[in-house]
Write a protein that holds these residues in place. Structure first.
Motif, PDB file in Angstrom:
ATOM      1  N   ARG A 139       7.722 -15.227  -1.407  1.00  0.00           N
ATOM      2  CA  ARG A 139       6.833 -15.054  -0.264  1.00  0.00           C
ATOM      3  C   ARG A 139       6.126 -13.692  -0.329  1.00  0.00           C
ATOM      4  NH1 ARG A 139       4.023 -18.597   2.620  1.00  0.00           N
ATOM      5  NH2 ARG A 139       3.842 -18.069   4.821  1.00  0.00           N
ATOM      6  N   HIS A 140       6.834 -12.687  -0.805  1.00  0.00           N
ATOM      7  CA  HIS A 140       6.218 -11.367  -0.987  1.00  0.00           C
ATOM      8  C   HIS A 140       5.068 -11.464  -1.981  1.00  0.00           C
ATOM      9  CE1 HIS A 140       6.025  -6.953  -1.495  1.00  0.00           C
ATOM     10  NE2 HIS A 140       5.864  -7.220  -2.779  1.00  0.00           N
ATOM     11  N   ALA A 141       5.277 -12.217  -3.060  1.00  0.00           N
ATOM     12  CA  ALA A 141       4.234 -12.375  -4.076  1.00  0.00           C
ATOM     13  C   ALA A 141       3.021 -13.098  -3.497  1.00  0.00           C
ATOM     14  CB  ALA A 141       4.782 -13.139  -5.276  1.00  0.00           C
ATOM     15  N   GLU A 142       3.243 -14.066  -2.617  1.00  0.00           N
ATOM     16  CA  GLU A 142       2.137 -14.776  -1.978  1.00  0.00           C
ATOM     17  C   GLU A 142       1.321 -13.829  -1.108  1.00  0.00           C
ATOM     18  OE1 GLU A 142       3.566 -18.132   0.189  1.00  0.00           O
ATOM     19  OE2 GLU A 142       4.660 -18.957  -1.511  1.00  0.00           O
ATOM     20  N   LEU A 147      -3.487 -10.219  -0.265  1.00  0.00           N
ATOM     21  CA  LEU A 147      -4.083  -8.892  -0.134  1.00  0.00           C
ATOM     22  C   LEU A 147      -5.024  -8.601  -1.294  1.00  0.00           C
ATOM     23  CD1 LEU A 147      -0.987  -6.823   1.088  1.00  0.00           C
ATOM     24  CD2 LEU A 147      -2.874  -7.726   2.463  1.00  0.00           C
ATOM     25  N   ASP A 148      -4.630  -8.994  -2.502  1.00  0.00           N
ATOM     26  CA  ASP A 148      -5.506  -8.812  -3.669  1.00  0.00           C
ATOM     27  C   ASP A 148      -6.829  -9.560  -3.459  1.00  0.00           C
ATOM     28  OD1 ASP A 148      -3.755  -7.196  -5.080  1.00  0.00           O
ATOM     29  OD2 ASP A 148      -2.825  -8.880  -6.148  1.00  0.00           O
ATOM     30  N   THR A 161      -1.254  -3.085  -3.486  1.00  0.00           N
ATOM     31  CA  THR A 161      -0.983  -4.235  -2.624  1.00  0.00           C
ATOM     32  C   THR A 161       0.470  -4.684  -2.687  1.00  0.00           C
ATOM     33  OG1 THR A 161      -1.782  -5.697  -4.394  1.00  0.00           O
ATOM     34  CG2 THR A 161      -3.356  -5.086  -2.666  1.00  0.00           C
ATOM     35  N   ASP A 162       1.186  -4.325  -3.750  1.00  0.00           N
ATOM     36  CA  ASP A 162       2.610  -4.649  -3.796  1.00  0.00           C
ATOM     37  C   ASP A 162       3.348  -3.847  -2.728  1.00  0.00           C
ATOM     38  OD1 ASP A 162       4.895  -5.990  -5.226  1.00  0.00           O
ATOM     39  OD2 ASP A 162       5.501  -3.908  -5.493  1.00  0.00           O
ATOM     40  N   LEU A 163       3.038  -2.551  -2.666  1.00  0.00           N
ATOM     41  CA  LEU A 163       3.620  -1.711  -1.626  1.00  0.00           C
ATOM     42  C   LEU A 163       3.108  -2.132  -0.247  1.00  0.00           C
ATOM     43  CD1 LEU A 163       5.292   0.760  -0.774  1.00  0.00           C
ATOM     44  CD2 LEU A 163       3.272   2.173  -1.219  1.00  0.00           C
ATOM     45  N   GLY A 164       1.833  -2.450  -0.164  1.00  0.00           N
ATOM     46  CA  GLY A 164       1.238  -2.842   1.104  1.00  0.00           C
ATOM     47  C   GLY A 164       1.847  -4.111   1.669  1.00  0.00           C
ATOM     48  N   ALA A 165       2.141  -5.082   0.808  1.00  0.00           N
ATOM     49  CA  ALA A 165       2.753  -6.329   1.267  1.00  0.00           C
ATOM     50  C   ALA A 165       4.106  -6.058   1.910  1.00  0.00           C
ATOM     51  CB  ALA A 165       2.907  -7.299   0.102  1.00  0.00           C
ATOM     52  N   GLY A 166       4.864  -5.128   1.317  1.00  0.00           N
ATOM     53  CA  GLY A 166       6.155  -4.768   1.898  1.00  0.00           C
ATOM     54  C   GLY A 166       6.000  -4.044   3.217  1.00  0.00           C
ATOM     55  N   GLN A 167       4.952  -3.243   3.338  1.00  0.00           N
ATOM     56  CA  GLN A 167       4.748  -2.475   4.563  1.00  0.00           C
ATOM     57  C   GLN A 167       4.355  -3.357   5.734  1.00  0.00           C
ATOM     58  OE1 GLN A 167       1.838   0.318   3.086  1.00  0.00           O
ATOM     59  NE2 GLN A 167       3.380   1.887   2.673  1.00  0.00           N
ATOM     60  N   ILE A 168       3.370  -4.218   5.543  1.00  0.00           N
ATOM     61  CA  ILE A 168       2.907  -5.014   6.677  1.00  0.00           C
ATOM     62  C   ILE A 168       3.929  -6.088   7.066  1.00  0.00           C
ATOM     63  CG2 ILE A 168       1.600  -6.669   5.271  1.00  0.00           C
ATOM     64  CD1 ILE A 168      -0.488  -6.690   7.552  1.00  0.00           C
ATOM     65  N   SER A 169       4.572  -6.706   6.071  1.00  0.00           N
ATOM     66  CA  SER A 169       5.599  -7.694   6.409  1.00  0.00           C
ATOM     67  C   SER A 169       6.828  -7.018   7.008  1.00  0.00           C
ATOM     68  CB  SER A 169       5.990  -8.504   5.173  1.00  0.00           C
ATOM     69  OG  SER A 169       6.612  -7.689   4.191  1.00  0.00           O
ATOM     70  N   GLN A 198      -0.405  -6.167  16.290  1.00  0.00           N
ATOM     71  CA  GLN A 198      -0.319  -4.711  16.172  1.00  0.00           C
ATOM     72  C   GLN A 198      -0.007  -4.279  14.741  1.00  0.00           C
ATOM     73  OE1 GLN A 198       2.284  -3.015  19.126  1.00  0.00           O
ATOM     74  NE2 GLN A 198       1.162  -3.929  20.835  1.00  0.00           N
ATOM     75  N   ALA A 199       0.813  -5.064  14.052  1.00  0.00           N
ATOM     76  CA  ALA A 199       1.098  -4.756  12.650  1.00  0.00           C
ATOM     77  C   ALA A 199      -0.178  -4.841  11.821  1.00  0.00           C
ATOM     78  CB  ALA A 199       2.154  -5.716  12.106  1.00  0.00           C
ATOM     79  N   ILE A 200      -0.977  -5.867  12.072  1.00  0.00           N
ATOM     80  CA  ILE A 200      -2.235  -6.034  11.341  1.00  0.00           C
ATOM     81  C   ILE A 200      -3.210  -4.916  11.700  1.00  0.00           C
ATOM     82  CG2 ILE A 200      -4.258  -7.531  11.045  1.00  0.00           C
ATOM     83  CD1 ILE A 200      -2.333  -9.913  11.545  1.00  0.00           C
ATOM     84  N   GLU A 201      -3.263  -4.558  12.984  1.00  0.00           N
ATOM     85  CA  GLU A 201      -4.149  -3.487  13.419  1.00  0.00           C
ATOM     86  C   GLU A 201      -3.795  -2.175  12.720  1.00  0.00           C
ATOM     87  OE1 GLU A 201      -5.226  -1.133  17.580  1.00  0.00           O
ATOM     88  OE2 GLU A 201      -4.461  -3.192  17.649  1.00  0.00           O
ATOM     89  N   THR A 202      -2.500  -1.896  12.620  1.00  0.00           N
ATOM     90  CA  THR A 202      -2.045  -0.680  11.945  1.00  0.00           C
ATOM     91  C   THR A 202      -2.445  -0.706  10.471  1.00  0.00           C
ATOM     92  OG1 THR A 202      -0.166  -0.449  13.455  1.00  0.00           O
ATOM     93  CG2 THR A 202      -0.010   0.698  11.349  1.00  0.00           C
ATOM     94  N   TYR A 203      -2.273  -1.845   9.830  1.00  0.00           N
ATOM     95  CA  TYR A 203      -2.592  -1.982   8.414  1.00  0.00           C
ATOM     96  C   TYR A 203      -4.091  -1.833   8.173  1.00  0.00           C
ATOM     97  CZ  TYR A 203      -1.954  -3.633   3.628  1.00  0.00           C
ATOM     98  OH  TYR A 203      -1.912  -3.718   2.267  1.00  0.00           O
ATOM     99  N   LEU A 204      -4.886  -2.487   9.008  1.00  0.00           N
ATOM    100  CA  LEU A 204      -6.337  -2.413   8.836  1.00  0.00           C
ATOM    101  C   LEU A 204      -6.874  -1.021   9.135  1.00  0.00           C
ATOM    102  CD1 LEU A 204      -7.546  -5.830  10.319  1.00  0.00           C
ATOM    103  CD2 LEU A 204      -7.252  -5.188   7.917  1.00  0.00           C
ATOM    104  N   ALA A 205      -6.204  -0.284  10.017  1.00  0.00           N
ATOM    105  CA  ALA A 205      -6.634   1.081  10.302  1.00  0.00           C
ATOM    106  C   ALA A 205      -6.576   1.945   9.043  1.00  0.00           C
ATOM    107  CB  ALA A 205      -5.768   1.685  11.406  1.00  0.00           C
TER     108      ALA A 205
END
Length: 239
Positions: A139-142, A147-148, A161-169, A198-205
């Motif tokens: 699921r992390h890979a998906e 993100l890619d 995006t590998d680090l980013g996927a872990g952060q937002i999830s 809110q998680a998405i808002e933080t990530y997009l910021a």
């Protein structure tokens, strides 16, 4: 063209094989959840599935392989009907994906089977590793691939995006997934959608690209609020 007797027999045998496999998976799930992995006996699973032990091993070469398929079957049931939207804007695309992830990881069977796998770490770390790779890591890979895709089309700036996927999830799982693992019963909170937003808002910021930069995270949040609730997300009760 009418079926020949041979074709009819082959189809009957295939149907019978599929039914036996389904019966084995159902029985195995019940035994694994009731007894744990180590104490679960293949003979008991075969008896509850109303097949011989030889037939069981014909379908599944080992107890480890059987458990892995039980896990895949449980997650596949949760995934039925899931919509994989990749053509919306970044905010709504991520909202759909993360909402599905919460539903997937919060199902009763998924949680209980995850507990079974974790309980085996001291004696069978390989079993827990297989669970991790086949479900959590997949699921992390998906998410990383999603993100890619968003980076490629300009919705997000280039980043790890590998680090980013872990952060937002991680932001979502901390509030909505892990509490269900450590409680006998777990209801998703009424503000589950807002937590995801809110998680998405933080990530997009941090990572919004040229197509969302003009409105920024605040605009993304407003667009999310207009989408309404994820179907069934706020009302599902889990154990």
């Amino acid at each position: 063209m009418p079926k020949t007797p041979t074709q009819g027999l082959l189809r009957y045998r295939q149907s019978l094989t599929e039914r036996k496999r389904a019966d084995i998976l159902r029985a195995a799930r019940e035994v694994f959840l009731g007894e744990g992995f180590s104490k679960a006996a293949m003979s008991v699973i075969a008896h509850q599935a109303n097949v011989s032990t030889a037939t069981l091993y014909k379908h599944f070469e080992s107890k480890e392989r059987l458990f892995e398929d039980v896990v895949r079957n449980a997650y596949a049931a949760v995934e039925e009907g899931a919509a994989h939207v990749v053509d919306g804007d970044a905010a709504n695309t991520l909202f759909t994906f993360l909402g599905e992830s919460v539903r997937r990881h919060s199902s009763q069977d998924a949680n209980n089977l995850l507990r079974v796998a974790w309980a085996e770490v001291p004696e069978s770390a390989e079993l827990a590793r297989a669970f991790f790779e086949s479900q959590l890591q997949a699921r992390h890979a998906e998410l990383r691939a999603l993100l890619d895709h968003l980076v490629k089309r300009g919705d997000l700036v280039g980043h790890d995006t590998d680090l980013g996927a872990g952060q937002i999830s991680g932001m979502v799982k901390e509030a909505l997934v892990w509490p269900g693992i450590y409680k006998a019963t777990h209801d998703l909170p009424a503000n589950a959608d807002e937590i995801i937003r809110q998680a998405i808002e933080t990530y997009l910021a941090r990572f919004s690209g040229k197509r969302v930069a003009s409105t920024g995270a605040a605009g993304a949040s407003k667009r999310l609020q207009s989408t309404g609730k994820l179907p069934g997300l706020e009302t599902r009760a889990h154990a």
